[in-house]
Motif scaffolding. Sequence first.
Motif, short mmCIF file in Angstrom:
data_model
loop_
_atom_site.label_atom_id
_atom_site.label_comp_id
_atom_site.label_asym_id
_atom_site.label_seq_id
_atom_site.Cartn_x
_atom_site.Cartn_y
_atom_site.Cartn_z
N LEU A 1 0.82 -1.20 0.00
CA LEU A 1 0.00 0.00 0.00
C LEU A 1 0.87 1.27 0.00
O LEU A 1 2.09 1.19 -0.06
CB LEU A 1 -0.98 -0.05 1.18
CG LEU A 1 -2.32 -0.74 0.83
CD1 LEU A 1 -2.15 -2.15 0.35
CD2 LEU A 1 -3.28 -0.71 2.00
N SER A 2 0.22 2.43 0.11
CA SER A 2 0.93 3.69 -0.19
C SER A 2 2.12 3.97 0.72
O SER A 2 3.21 4.29 0.24
CB SER A 2 -0.05 4.86 -0.16
OG SER A 2 -0.71 4.93 1.09
N THR B 1 -7.51 2.40 -6.55
CA THR B 1 -7.57 3.19 -5.32
C THR B 1 -7.69 4.68 -5.63
O THR B 1 -7.33 5.13 -6.73
CB THR B 1 -6.27 2.96 -4.51
OG1 THR B 1 -6.08 3.99 -3.55
CG2 THR B 1 -5.03 2.95 -5.39
N ILE B 2 -8.15 5.43 -4.63
CA ILE B 2 -8.08 6.90 -4.72
C ILE B 2 -6.63 7.34 -4.97
O ILE B 2 -6.38 8.40 -5.51
CB ILE B 2 -8.62 7.58 -3.44
CG1 ILE B 2 -7.98 6.97 -2.17
CG2 ILE B 2 -10.12 7.49 -3.37
CD1 ILE B 2 -8.35 7.71 -0.88
N THR C 1 -4.58 6.01 4.81
CA THR C 1 -5.90 6.13 5.46
C THR C 1 -6.00 5.27 6.74
O THR C 1 -7.07 5.20 7.34
CB THR C 1 -7.03 5.73 4.48
OG1 THR C 1 -6.80 4.37 4.05
CG2 THR C 1 -7.07 6.64 3.27
C1 LIG Z 1 -6.56 4.27 -0.01
C2 LIG Z 1 -5.60 3.16 -0.15
O1 LIG Z 1 -5.37 2.71 -1.24
C3 LIG Z 1 -4.91 2.62 1.04
N1 LIG Z 1 -5.77 2.50 2.18
C4 LIG Z 1 -3.75 3.51 1.41
O2 LIG Z 1 -3.98 4.43 2.22
O3 LIG Z 1 -2.66 3.32 0.85
#
Ligand SMILES: CC(=O)[C@H](N)C(=O)O
Length: 373
Positions: free
Chosen positions: A132-133, A170-171, A237
Amino acid sequence: MPIVRNVSRAVSQLLQSSGCGCGVSIVPVRCIGVSPRQVASDAGFHSVSFAETDHPRVLITGGLGQLGVGLAKLLRKHFGKNNVILSDIRKPADNVFYSGPFIYADILDYKNLREIVVNNRITWLFHYSALLSAVGEANVPLARAVNITGLHNVLDIAAEHNLRLFVPSTIGAFGPTSPRDPTPDLCIQRPRTIYGVSKVHAELMGEYYHYRYGLDFRCLRYPGIISADSQPGGGTTDYAVQIFHDAIKTGKFQCNLKPDTRLPMMYIDDCLRATLEVMEAPAEALTMRTYNISAMSFTPEELAQEVQKHVPELQVTYSVDKVRQAIADSWPMNFDDRNARRDWGWKHDYDLPELVTTMFGFLGSDSRIAQAN
Ligand SMILES: CC(=O)[C@H](N)C(=O)O
Ligand SMILES: NC(=O)C1=CN([C@@H]2O[C@H](COP(=O)(O)OP(=O)(O)OC[C@H]3O[C@@H](n4cnc5c(N)ncnc54)[C@H](O)[C@@H]3O)[C@@H](O)[C@H]2O)C=CC1
């Protein structure tokens, strides 16, 4: 020279004929080799009853993260326990291991993945493996390998074996030059994280395989997902999950984003239901192959206020993590999901108050609420 001309003529004929996403028989088959690995013969999901074969045979990659176990539970309710195989490179907890088929699958091991798909006659693949990010920024080479090379393996196997393939985006697939309030499905996408870059790559590659090879690729851009019984895997997030645990355990929460950082969010049940719904949608209904989905959007301050309705003594402080804050500042504040609502009837169930009540219901905050009153 004539050879070059013939090849380019053939390619241009192929491109013209593949616009509808159907009827192109060439698939990107990699050279067939003998896999050194064998799926254990006692894995328990080889012998299916005739009735069970009416359902899709599902494989979930990266299934031991925040979302995979919940997805397996939902899909098993619909398609039968033995038709849904959860996989990951991590060791499953006892309750997960005994709740249905689990298998080791490293998405970087192409042959092993192909063997699992073949031996288990997989028809639907949900590709959840990813970095993830925030963890992606901490280990770019690994994020690049898992999120990009891993995706290539999955795409080839899915195309070769005619699978229906779901890959979440994803956003985070948007960036500072995208319109942020709201962010439509189609707009400029120049993310500044390896996570975002890999997800834009996944969206484009999946759509390319759809138009070029007829792959049934489906993709939703998830907001930040909030769940009670599973922990987030290192994203921007994550604070929106941690606040609930800290409110219950210590009554104190230190937030790593600024109080006014607005991001789109969603309760896990909505996210997983959307995933099943888009996979079940008739292909004719899908005017696109990658959709935004949205439910709510809030800031840490607004979430804290809602949480304080349940735990009034909660103290919130802010200690900003520069990396996460920069990421959040480049992401959408609100997501425009009109296309998903129009094409396949997407509708969320949970807004902020329902989300918070449901989270506390799960986490058993009754005693604290009683104390607070
Ligand atoms: C929004 C996402 O893709 C993930 N939860 C993140 O924060 O990396
Ligand atoms: N949780 C969220 O808020 C959001 C998630 N998504 C996407 O949904 C998917 C699932 O997300 P989460 O469950 O939250 O992720 P997570 O980070 O909690 O879990 C990812 C899983 O991938 C596995 N993995 C890592 N390397 C692997 C490899 N080489 N082979 C196989 N598996 C490997 C990890 O062991 C982990 O269990 C991801 O693709 C993510 O990008 C998208 C937007 C929001």
